[in-house]
Design a protein around this motif. Sequence first.
Motif, short mmCIF file in Angstrom:
data_model
loop_
_atom_site.label_atom_id
_atom_site.label_comp_id
_atom_site.label_asym_id
_atom_site.label_seq_id
_atom_site.Cartn_x
_atom_site.Cartn_y
_atom_site.Cartn_z
N ASN A 9 0.84 -1.19 0.00
CA ASN A 9 0.00 0.00 0.00
C ASN A 9 0.88 1.26 0.00
O ASN A 9 2.10 1.20 0.13
CB ASN A 9 -0.92 -0.02 1.22
N LEU A 10 0.25 2.41 -0.10
CA LEU A 10 0.99 3.67 -0.29
C LEU A 10 1.88 4.01 0.90
O LEU A 10 2.98 4.54 0.73
CB LEU A 10 -0.01 4.82 -0.54
N LEU A 11 1.45 3.68 2.10
CA LEU A 11 2.25 4.02 3.27
C LEU A 11 3.56 3.24 3.30
O LEU A 11 4.63 3.81 3.55
CB LEU A 11 1.44 3.74 4.55
N SER A 12 3.52 1.97 3.03
CA SER A 12 4.75 1.17 3.02
C SER A 12 5.64 1.53 1.85
O SER A 12 6.87 1.55 1.98
CB SER A 12 4.39 -0.33 2.97
N LYS A 13 5.04 1.82 0.69
CA LYS A 13 5.85 2.24 -0.46
C LYS A 13 6.56 3.57 -0.17
O LYS A 13 7.73 3.76 -0.53
CB LYS A 13 4.96 2.37 -1.70
N SER A 14 5.85 4.49 0.47
CA SER A 14 6.46 5.79 0.79
C SER A 14 7.60 5.61 1.78
O SER A 14 8.67 6.22 1.64
CB SER A 14 5.41 6.73 1.37
N GLU A 15 7.41 4.79 2.79
CA GLU A 15 8.45 4.55 3.79
C GLU A 15 9.67 3.92 3.14
O GLU A 15 10.82 4.30 3.44
CB GLU A 15 7.89 3.66 4.90
N SER A 16 9.46 2.96 2.24
CA SER A 16 10.58 2.29 1.59
C SER A 16 11.38 3.26 0.72
O SER A 16 12.62 3.28 0.77
CB SER A 16 10.06 1.13 0.73
N TYR A 17 10.67 4.07 -0.06
CA TYR A 17 11.37 5.04 -0.92
C TYR A 17 12.11 6.07 -0.07
O TYR A 17 13.24 6.45 -0.37
CB TYR A 17 10.36 5.74 -1.83
N PHE A 18 11.50 6.55 1.00
CA PHE A 18 12.12 7.55 1.87
C PHE A 18 13.40 7.00 2.51
O PHE A 18 14.42 7.70 2.57
CB PHE A 18 11.11 7.95 2.96
N HIS A 19 13.38 5.76 2.95
CA HIS A 19 14.54 5.19 3.62
C HIS A 19 15.67 4.86 2.63
O HIS A 19 16.85 5.07 2.94
CB HIS A 19 14.12 3.94 4.37
N LYS A 20 15.32 4.37 1.46
CA LYS A 20 16.34 3.91 0.51
C LYS A 20 16.96 5.05 -0.30
O LYS A 20 18.13 4.97 -0.68
CB LYS A 20 15.75 2.88 -0.44
N HIS A 21 16.20 6.08 -0.57
CA HIS A 21 16.68 7.11 -1.49
C HIS A 21 16.90 8.47 -0.82
O HIS A 21 17.92 9.14 -1.08
CB HIS A 21 15.69 7.28 -2.66
N ILE A 22 15.97 8.89 0.01
CA ILE A 22 16.03 10.25 0.55
C ILE A 22 17.15 10.41 1.57
O ILE A 22 17.95 11.34 1.51
CB ILE A 22 14.67 10.63 1.17
N LEU A 23 17.22 9.48 2.52
CA LEU A 23 18.15 9.64 3.64
C LEU A 23 19.61 9.41 3.26
O LEU A 23 20.50 9.67 4.07
CB LEU A 23 17.78 8.68 4.77
N LYS A 24 19.88 8.97 2.05
CA LYS A 24 21.24 8.67 1.64
C LYS A 24 21.81 9.66 0.62
O LYS A 24 22.93 9.49 0.17
CB LYS A 24 21.32 7.26 1.05
N ASP A 25 21.03 10.66 0.28
CA ASP A 25 21.47 11.63 -0.73
C ASP A 25 21.24 13.04 -0.21
O ASP A 25 20.14 13.37 0.27
CB ASP A 25 20.71 11.41 -2.04
N TRP A 26 22.28 13.87 -0.27
CA TRP A 26 22.20 15.24 0.25
C TRP A 26 21.12 16.05 -0.46
O TRP A 26 20.27 16.68 0.19
CB TRP A 26 23.55 15.93 0.13
N LYS A 27 21.15 16.06 -1.76
CA LYS A 27 20.20 16.87 -2.52
C LYS A 27 18.77 16.44 -2.25
O LYS A 27 17.90 17.28 -1.96
CB LYS A 27 20.52 16.74 -4.02
#
Length: 633
Positions: free
Chosen positions: A118-136
């Motif tokens: 569902n959307l909540l788990s997909k959002s959490e996965s994307y946030f953890h894998k991509h957002i927190l590892k890239d400065w920009k």
Amino acid sequence: MAPAGRTSGFHREGDHWFYSSSLQSDITVVVDEVKFHLHKFPLISRCGKIATIFEDCESSTDMTLTIPLEEFPGGAETFSIVVKFCYGDRVDFTPKNIVILYCAADYLLMTDDYGEDNLLSKSESYFHKHILKDWKDCILALQSCELVIPRADKLQIISRCINALSVMICTDPSLFGWPMMMYGSLQSPGGSILWNGINTGAKIHSNESNWWFEDVSYLCVELFERLIQTMEAKGISPENLARSIMYYCKKYLPGLGRWQGGQSGLSRTVASFSMTPANVNQDALLRSVIKLLPQKKGKSFCRFLLGLLRVALILGVNNTCQDSLERRIGIQLDLATLDGLLIPNYSDSDTLYNTDCVERMIRHFVSSEPNVASISPLSANVDTSPSSGRFKRVAKLVDNYVAEVASDVNLKPGKLRALAEALPESSRSLHDGLYRALDIYIKAHPWLSDKEREQLCNIIDFQKLSIDACAHASQNERLPLRIVLQVLFFEQMQLRTALAGCLNALDAESAPTASLAIPNEAAGQRVHRDGWVTVVRENQVLKVDMERLRSRVGELEEEFSKIKEEMKKATKSNSYLSSPRLVPRGTGCKLLPQASDAQQDVVESGAPTPRASVEQARPSIKNPRHRKSFSQL
């Protein structure tokens, strides 16, 4: 539901959204006055909140159920993306929309209990894998939290972004290829230099500690404050934190960059080109900055605080902020400059400059050094005190400030006196600056009475005036007569004291070396004051030179008189030799007739010469050389 990846069947007509389908809509969702005409089965299979509302209203006889969603994160635009996800359309996550979709999924309870992935788990996965590892991406995601701060805090989105950014700032940016500069030299995400989009493999080496200032300056005040507090807790140097705060303030406070000499030229980064400047409340920024700024001292930092005070006075912020800024400036007032203290009066006061503000800062400075304020001006500890240098710098600054504002015709004598007396008497070794300011004030206020002028002159210790100031004051027609007489009296006293000290020093120099220690120290304390001894010694040298010149002039005059006598004698001799009364003897010498010789008519050439009679008749000729010349003729 429609298969994923197919073309969306949604279309909009005014404030109404419709889904192209042969089935009639049986549920209407209202978000920010925009109505979405939808079908209940795609929504209740994904959204727990809508499913709960539908169950509560199942007994309703209405054909179409209307559900209002108040304070929906992201508004109607975000809800349209959620609806497409529910209908099976493709949804692209980006750093700019991930936080909003994350919060919307939490608002609608789109957990895996209402559908796998569902959307909540997909959002959490994307946030953890991509957002927190890239400065920009992390910066962009954090900026998007501004609209949904309460719910983002609940999901710990903000804290995780701030922690990730703090770690990246503490880490050497060259290890990860940060920052990716937009101009001058482009980088790939791996840190290599790009040329026409081609990875050259060459690495960029940058040790600058301010590479993150530009990116974090796009955050709102609340998020920026929390980021600075987190970085401070992680041990980032206060100097870097102060510089980042100064950079942020210069960007959003009007005129602050101009008072600070312009904005520092930092290269823009890829992240900053993807962001829009924050909508900053200037009052909130000032209150936040006062809390964030470290207890730091420095000339540039003091100038920055003075600029903040100007902005605070322009905006009319509360007195608490102004008092805090004045106190922090007063503690380091010795690092301030004259142009920084010349703060215009933005209120309805008649004076041109805000002298009340400056007076309060002076008193804060004095209160920060209570020990120096209690030192007697005649104490020997004044010059050796560690704070005496600071007090002397502030005294010079205040004297220059008073001289600058003294030309204001609306400045009252009491205010001038209060500014001059705000510092302790021991802070000024010379009162030349005060005298100059007072002279400017009296010149700009010719209507002052003699009593008012005398009261103002009482702030000056005329014993602390230099030679030039004494000379000027003794001839200053603007000063009251009693003050001029006082200046002349002290001038004579200074000359006598200096002369006595100079003579004692000269006597001490001729004494044995063993007896020089104590007398020289005492003589130095009496002599070295305000340059008077220098004048006495120069006068002594001039006297010696004058005596030498006088003796030399006497010798020259005596020699000149001798030469003059010789010239007179030579002139008389030449006059007799060239006299027309004498004719050569070979042709018959005779005397020409004169008025005194009227009784003698003719002198024949063969008659004897009347030399004896002539010599007897002219007894004034005493030079034997002249007589010898005559005897040879």
